[in-house]
Design a protein around this motif. Structure first.
Motif, PDB file in Angstrom:
ATOM      1  N   ILE A 210      23.692  25.980  40.709  1.00  0.00           N
ATOM      2  CA  ILE A 210      22.887  24.879  41.240  1.00  0.00           C
ATOM      3  C   ILE A 210      23.309  23.550  40.604  1.00  0.00           C
ATOM      4  CG2 ILE A 210      20.511  24.067  41.625  1.00  0.00           C
ATOM      5  CD1 ILE A 210      19.655  27.031  40.910  1.00  0.00           C
ATOM      6  N   ILE A 211      23.375  23.538  39.272  1.00  0.00           N
ATOM      7  CA  ILE A 211      23.776  22.311  38.573  1.00  0.00           C
ATOM      8  C   ILE A 211      24.607  22.693  37.336  1.00  0.00           C
ATOM      9  CG2 ILE A 211      21.463  22.211  37.485  1.00  0.00           C
ATOM     10  CD1 ILE A 211      21.845  19.181  37.243  1.00  0.00           C
ATOM     11  N   ASN A 212      25.769  22.049  37.213  1.00  0.00           N
ATOM     12  CA  ASN A 212      26.672  22.431  36.119  1.00  0.00           C
ATOM     13  C   ASN A 212      26.408  21.610  34.845  1.00  0.00           C
ATOM     14  OD1 ASN A 212      28.680  23.213  34.443  1.00  0.00           O
ATOM     15  ND2 ASN A 212      30.306  23.141  35.982  1.00  0.00           N
ATOM     16  N   LEU A 213      25.751  22.262  33.881  1.00  0.00           N
ATOM     17  CA  LEU A 213      25.427  21.580  32.615  1.00  0.00           C
ATOM     18  C   LEU A 213      26.098  22.291  31.436  1.00  0.00           C
ATOM     19  CD1 LEU A 213      21.596  21.108  33.262  1.00  0.00           C
ATOM     20  CD2 LEU A 213      23.322  19.338  33.407  1.00  0.00           C
ATOM     21  N   ILE A 214      27.155  23.067  31.774  1.00  0.00           N
ATOM     22  CA  ILE A 214      27.810  23.905  30.757  1.00  0.00           C
ATOM     23  C   ILE A 214      28.287  23.091  29.552  1.00  0.00           C
ATOM     24  CG2 ILE A 214      29.920  25.310  30.370  1.00  0.00           C
ATOM     25  CD1 ILE A 214      27.694  26.919  31.640  1.00  0.00           C
TER      26      ILE A 214
END
Ligand code: HEM
Length: 183
Positions: free
Chosen positions: A55-59
């Motif tokens: 959904i959202i890339n916060l890696i």
């Protein structure tokens, strides 16, 4: 999100602890609770970034979160060693051997320490496979937390639920990778 903002947010549990500890009935127990729960919640949030990637890339924030989880675990350990055991190594060893939940905590803490040391760019390249041990840490800490309670409450069930979801997702990724390799 800016890294500095996340850094500040992750420091909030410490600020809260510093402000509120004076009014605690049992400060040592209070420090155990604040540092332990903060460490575990940040650990779960950092691991949730993997399934959230769809959904959202916060890696890119995972390393900072992992290090903060270790930081609170270190304060938790120092609370045990300095305030509770008053530097008495014999007491530390006796407690660790006598109480199963303490040695689970010690094993989890040792793995977190290893991960924190090998989190530099150079060492991570060499040891990244070993960082999967973080799932063992999660299981150990969730058991440790549950064993430290007299009765299991909503928080414990939430930690157990999150652990099952995160491990389930890991198993799913593992199977997809394995099927791709087989083809
Ligand atoms: C270094 C080894 C560890 C020691 C010696 C230790 C010691 C303790 C002790 C004595 C308690 C019970 C406090 C009380 O209620 O009187 C406790 C609870 C707890 N510990 Fe640890 N622990 C260790 C590692 C960890 C780690 C690595 C984590 C998290 C990543 C953790 C998270 C917790 C949590 C969440 C609780 C429950 C707090 C509460 O609800 O009051 N512990 N620990």
């Amino acid at each position: 999100m800016k890294r500095s903002l996340l850094f500040f947010v992750l420091l909030l549990p410490l600020l809260y602890l510093l402000i509120s500890v004076q009014s605690a009935n049992d400060p040592i127990k209070y420090i155990f609770t604040c540092t332990g729960i903060s460490s575990l919640i940040i650990l779960i949030l950092s691991l949730s970034l993997t399934p959230l990637k769809k959904i959202i890339n916060l890696i890119k924030y995972r390393r900072m979160m992992g290090l903060f989880s270790f930081f609170y675990a270190l304060l938790h350990f120092l609370n045990f060693y300095i305030l509770d055991a008053q530097f008495d190594v014999t007491f530390v060893l006796k407690e660790t051997l006598d109480k199963p939940f303490i040695y689970l905590g010690m094993i989890a803490f040792s793995i977190l320490l290893f991960m924190a040391i090998t989190s530099t760019r150079k060492l991570f390249a060499k040891f990244n496979k070993w960082h999967k041990l973080v799932y063992i840490v999660l299981i150990l800490v969730v058991i440790h937390e549950a064993m430290a309670q007299k009765v299991l409450g909503n928080l414990e069930f939430m930690f157990i639920f999150m652990t099952i979801v995160l491990l389930g997702y890991r198993a799913f990724l593992f199977r997809v990778k394995w099927l791709k390799k087989k083809k």
